[in-house]
Design a protein around this motif. Sequence first.
Motif: not given
Length: 185
Positions: A20, A22-24, A26
């Motif tokens: 999460e 990473y997703t938030t 990146r």
Amino acid sequence: MDDTALASRFATGEEDGFAEVYTTFRGPVFGMAVTMLTDPGLAEEATQQAFIGLWRGRGRYDPARDLAAWVFGVARKAAIDVYRRERRTPIPADQTEVPVEGTSAERLWEAWQVRRAVEGLPADEATVVRLAHYFQMTHSEIASHLGVPMGTVKSRSHRAHRRLAEALGHLVDDKVDDKPGESGD
């Protein structure tokens, strides 16, 4: 958006927590890296190094600290490392800032805060703000696009901008406080 739960999950080493993070982060990390390095390939490499560093350093992260500030700090260091590696002549040890062109880290941080403030708006207000500012749509175009009366768009826009002004007022206050020669003397 409250990062407290995410910060705790990340600090304990949960893979879902890291995914999460990473997703938030990146996209914003890549944006900062490409601004600093001016080369998308190098920026991608710096982004990868940043997230490897975040994963390896998760045990040192204190979840009471601001997660975004920590992520951007690690990412900045990764971009500097890539810059130094790519540069032909060594950077003097006493040089603390890497000279770069383009948007400053401060501007990127401000953009991040604006993005988070928009994400914190009620969904109907956030949609109006995004359409107006990101897609440059007029109120009448937004009304047509959403299938709502123009008055509804205007009231949502007004409420959203009022909430954003309250949420982001510290950015203006910081700039006013930083102006030289404007003391009350």
